[in-house]
Write an enzyme that holds these catalytic residues in place. Structure first.
Site, short mmCIF file in Angstrom:
data_model
loop_
_atom_site.label_atom_id
_atom_site.label_comp_id
_atom_site.label_asym_id
_atom_site.label_seq_id
_atom_site.Cartn_x
_atom_site.Cartn_y
_atom_site.Cartn_z
N LYS A 22 0.78 -1.23 -0.04
CA LYS A 22 0.10 0.01 0.14
C LYS A 22 0.87 1.27 0.23
CE LYS A 22 -1.77 1.43 4.07
NZ LYS A 22 -1.54 2.95 4.42
N ASN A 23 1.87 1.28 0.81
CA ASN A 23 2.62 2.43 1.09
C ASN A 23 3.80 2.59 -0.06
OD1 ASN A 23 0.92 3.11 3.18
ND2 ASN A 23 2.54 2.60 4.81
N ARG A 93 -5.17 10.67 4.12
CA ARG A 93 -4.17 11.56 4.47
C ARG A 93 -3.01 11.63 3.53
NH1 ARG A 93 -2.79 13.44 8.51
NH2 ARG A 93 -0.30 13.51 7.73
N CYS A 117 -4.90 12.41 12.59
CA CYS A 117 -5.55 11.24 12.57
C CYS A 117 -5.48 10.56 13.87
CB CYS A 117 -5.17 10.37 11.61
SG CYS A 117 -3.78 9.49 11.76
N ARG A 122 0.41 14.58 13.06
CA ARG A 122 0.56 14.45 11.53
C ARG A 122 0.87 15.69 10.60
NH1 ARG A 122 -1.29 8.74 9.70
NH2 ARG A 122 0.33 8.56 8.46
N PRO A 123 1.55 16.61 11.02
CA PRO A 123 1.54 17.81 10.20
C PRO A 123 2.44 17.59 8.80
CG PRO A 123 3.01 18.17 12.03
CD PRO A 123 2.23 16.96 12.22
N VAL A 124 2.07 18.43 7.96
CA VAL A 124 2.94 18.36 6.71
C VAL A 124 3.86 19.64 6.48
CG1 VAL A 124 1.23 16.98 5.76
CG2 VAL A 124 0.85 19.32 5.52
N ASP A 125 4.32 20.25 7.45
CA ASP A 125 5.16 21.51 7.45
C ASP A 125 6.57 21.12 6.65
OD1 ASP A 125 5.45 20.05 9.79
OD2 ASP A 125 7.33 20.84 9.98
N GLN A 126 6.82 19.74 6.74
CA GLN A 126 8.21 19.49 5.99
C GLN A 126 7.96 19.44 4.35
OE1 GLN A 126 11.19 19.32 7.76
NE2 GLN A 126 9.68 20.18 9.41
N ASP A 305 4.97 0.88 11.90
CA ASP A 305 3.56 0.35 11.68
C ASP A 305 3.53 -1.27 11.85
OD1 ASP A 305 3.74 2.06 8.34
OD2 ASP A 305 2.95 2.59 10.40
N ILE A 327 7.91 7.38 17.12
CA ILE A 327 7.58 8.07 15.88
C ILE A 327 6.15 8.91 15.98
CG2 ILE A 327 6.90 7.86 13.36
CD1 ILE A 327 9.77 6.80 13.71
N ARG A 397 -8.65 -0.61 4.83
CA ARG A 397 -7.97 0.49 4.12
C ARG A 397 -6.35 -0.24 3.64
NH1 ARG A 397 -7.60 6.12 7.14
NH2 ARG A 397 -6.40 6.30 5.36
C1 EPZ Z 1 4.12 7.29 6.31
O1 EPZ Z 1 3.28 8.09 6.87
C2 EPZ Z 1 3.20 6.09 6.16
N1 EPZ Z 1 2.21 6.06 5.41
C3 EPZ Z 1 2.85 5.56 7.61
O2 EPZ Z 1 2.02 4.32 7.42
C4 EPZ Z 1 3.96 5.24 8.50
O3 EPZ Z 1 3.41 4.87 9.72
C5 EPZ Z 1 4.84 6.53 8.54
O4 EPZ Z 1 5.07 6.87 7.18
C6 EPZ Z 1 6.23 6.02 9.52
O5 EPZ Z 1 6.86 5.28 8.80
C7 EPZ Z 1 2.50 6.09 4.08
O6 EPZ Z 1 3.58 6.11 3.56
C8 EPZ Z 1 1.21 6.43 3.05
P1 EPZ Z 1 6.07 10.34 8.48
P2 EPZ Z 1 3.94 9.51 6.86
O7 EPZ Z 1 6.08 11.77 7.73
O8 EPZ Z 1 4.69 9.92 5.80
C9 EPZ Z 1 6.37 13.84 11.75
C10 EPZ Z 1 0.25 2.83 7.66
O9 EPZ Z 1 -0.15 2.22 8.63
N2 EPZ Z 1 6.27 14.83 10.61
O10 EPZ Z 1 7.26 9.63 8.25
O11 EPZ Z 1 2.64 10.60 7.08
C11 EPZ Z 1 5.02 13.22 11.88
O12 EPZ Z 1 4.17 13.87 12.64
C12 EPZ Z 1 0.74 4.48 7.80
O13 EPZ Z 1 0.25 2.07 6.56
C13 EPZ Z 1 6.14 16.39 10.62
O14 EPZ Z 1 6.03 16.47 12.13
O15 EPZ Z 1 4.73 9.84 8.30
C14 EPZ Z 1 5.38 11.61 12.53
O16 EPZ Z 1 5.79 12.19 14.14
C15 EPZ Z 1 0.38 4.93 9.07
N3 EPZ Z 1 6.19 17.04 9.69
C16 EPZ Z 1 7.09 11.60 11.80
O17 EPZ Z 1 7.21 13.03 11.42
C17 EPZ Z 1 5.95 16.59 8.49
O18 EPZ Z 1 5.76 17.37 7.63
C18 EPZ Z 1 7.06 10.70 10.84
O19 EPZ Z 1 5.96 10.96 9.98
C19 EPZ Z 1 5.91 15.19 8.28
C20 EPZ Z 1 6.13 14.41 9.42
#
Ligand code: EPZ
Length: 417
Positions: A22-23, A93, A117, A122-126, A305, A327, A397
């Site tokens: 999926k990912n 998301r 969620c 889970r912000p997207v600031d980066q 995960d 995480i 999902r």
């Molecule tokens: C991906 O989510 C996966 N989803 C998640 O899988 C997985 O848990 C996660 O990576 C960690 O491995 C997909 O690939 C679609 P991150 P993602 O950005 O990219 C913080 C599942 O069960 N962060 O690596 O959203 C964030 O809050 C899902 O299949 C910021 O602060 O995760 C988290 O604490 C759940 N700002 C950490 O970084 C940002 O701009 C890692 O998040 C981005 C992230």
């Protein structure tokens, strides 16, 4: 709302095939936005999140054609509506993954901010910071990200933390930028590498995927390509944990242990015999599991995960285990549901202390997020008596035909409407 009814106590035995990841599929579907030529994909899993993404892409003008059992052809020629509405994004998301490709291909994008969620803000600031570094003008208004860029320019970006979809969004955007982009502190997840391999087959010039420094030299345009999605390592790990917890013996095909070293190591520490073949993996559980502590962290460390699933394994192991989640800030919601089944778990901040019990007793429980649901399924398969899991739309999902695959392994499970 569908529920899953499980009669527990049956060790899993037999063989099932693992679906595409999926990912990996989600970002690769978005790569179709980067080219006006057809992208032909194979081994695409049949999941609700995938259907949601396809609906979103179709709304933008991408032509989606089914191609056999698990194939798709995506044609981005007709892309004419760089908008991802709140209605679409709030259900998934990962829709944020259209942002980078849209800015790169169309020079603009309007993408709803994904809400938080269950597992965290889970912000997207980066994602935004990286695109701004590449010259995009970004405003966040009325819950939408409005991005504009005549042409993105290569930049050196170091994300504040390792972010999987952040790395993927920026890597896709950089493919069509002018000049070279360097992403430092990049995510090393195998799904990032699968996306990079697909982009390279489309003509992108990427090196370093799988390491924490990815270099992308922008090109004028990308072409169509053919790509087969990698196996789902989290689905693989989930079935391995289910076999371990129920004291079973299974063989998983169309997958490999290649990207699951830490999970395989922990299952072996728990006493399981594991044999890896070229594209299969076999597990034989011990009569009693041993508790195994773990700490989640970005790849190649133990995947967050898989944390919920392994908590279900530790719930019925011998001893005491500490599970540390580094995480996400709220990824222990499965713990209170597991306690309803008789698990002995204590939450202390980002640590969960799990004392193994001799048996779990079936009960009615509620799924809260995708991997928490998987944890409850595993516990239900172990518990004596009947377990009813509510809100299993979370499961659908990320797990293709889960009750069918579990039934093939001898589980007594059925979906009730
Ligand atoms: C991906 O989510 C996966 N989803 C998640 O899988 C997985 O848990 C996660 O990576 C960690 O491995 C997909 O690939 C679609 P991150 P993602 O950005 O990219 C913080 C599942 O069960 N962060 O690596 O959203 C964030 O809050 C899902 O299949 C910021 O602060 O995760 C988290 O604490 C759940 N700002 C950490 O970084 C940002 O701009 C890692 O998040 C981005 C992230």
């Amino acid at each position: 709302m569908d529920k899953l009814l499980i009669q527990g106590g049956q060790p899993l035995a037999g063989e099932v095939a693992i679906s595409g990841a999926k990912n990996a599929a989600l970002p690769i579907l978005c790569a179709s936005l980067l080219t006006a030529e057809p992208l032909q994909l194979a081994n695409v899993p049949h999941l609700n999140d995938i259907s949601t993404m396809l609906r979103l892409l179709a709304q933008m003008g991408v032509e989606v054609t089914l191609d056999g059992a698990d194939g798709l052809v995506l044609d981005g020629k007709g892309l004419n509506n760089p908008l991802a509405s709140y209605e679409m994004v709030k259900t998934m998301r990962a829709s944020i993954l259209v942002l980078g490709p849209l800015v790169a291909r169309c020079g603009e994008a309007r993408v709803s901010l994904p809400g938080g969620c269950a597992i965290g803000a889970r912000p997207v600031d980066q994602h935004i910071k990286g695109l701004q570094a590449m010259g995009a003008e970004i405003k966040v208004e009325q819950g939408y990200v409005h991005a504009k860029a005549s042409r993105l320019k290569g930049a050196r970006i170091c994300t504040d933390m390792v972010t999987v979809t952040g790395t993927e969004n920026l890597m896709m955007a950089a493919c069509l930028a002018e000049g070279e982009t360097i992403i430092e502190n990049a995510a090393r997840e195998p799904e990032v590498v699968d996306l990079a391999n697909c982009l390279i087959s489309m003509g992108a010039r990427i090196s370093g995927a799988g390491t924490d420094v990815i270099r992308i030299r922008g090109v004028e345009r990308l072409t169509g390509a053919q790509h087969s999605i990698m196996p789902d390592r989290i689905e693989t790990g989930t079935y391995l944990c289910a076999a371990a917890a129920t004291g079973g013996e299974i063989r998983l095909t169309r997958t490999s242990a290649a990207y699951l070293d830490t999970v395989v190591d922990k299952l072996m520490d728990a006493g399981c015999d594991i044999v890896t073949e070229r594209d299969a993996i076999r597990l034989k559980a011990p009569s009693r599991l041993k508790s195994v502590s773990l700490r989640t962290a970005p790849y190649p460390a133990f995947p967050t995960d898989m944390q919920a699933q392994f908590m279900a394994v530790n719930a019925v192991a011998e001893g005491v285990a500490t599970i540390r989640e580094t995480i996400f800030e709220n990824r222990f919601m499965h713990a209170v549901e597991l306690m309803r089944l008789g698990a002995d778990i204590q939450i202390e901040g980002s640590n969960a202390i799990v004392r193994g019990v001799d048996r779990l007793e079936g009960a009615t429980v509620m799924a809260t997020d995708l991997r928490a649901s998987a944890s409850l399924v595993i516990a239900g398969l172990v518990a004596r008596g009947e377990t009813l899991i509510d809100r299993i739309y979370h499961l659908d999902r990320g797990y293709e035909r889960i009750e069918e695959k579990l039934a093939r392994l001898g589980a007594r499970v059925k979906r009730v409407h």
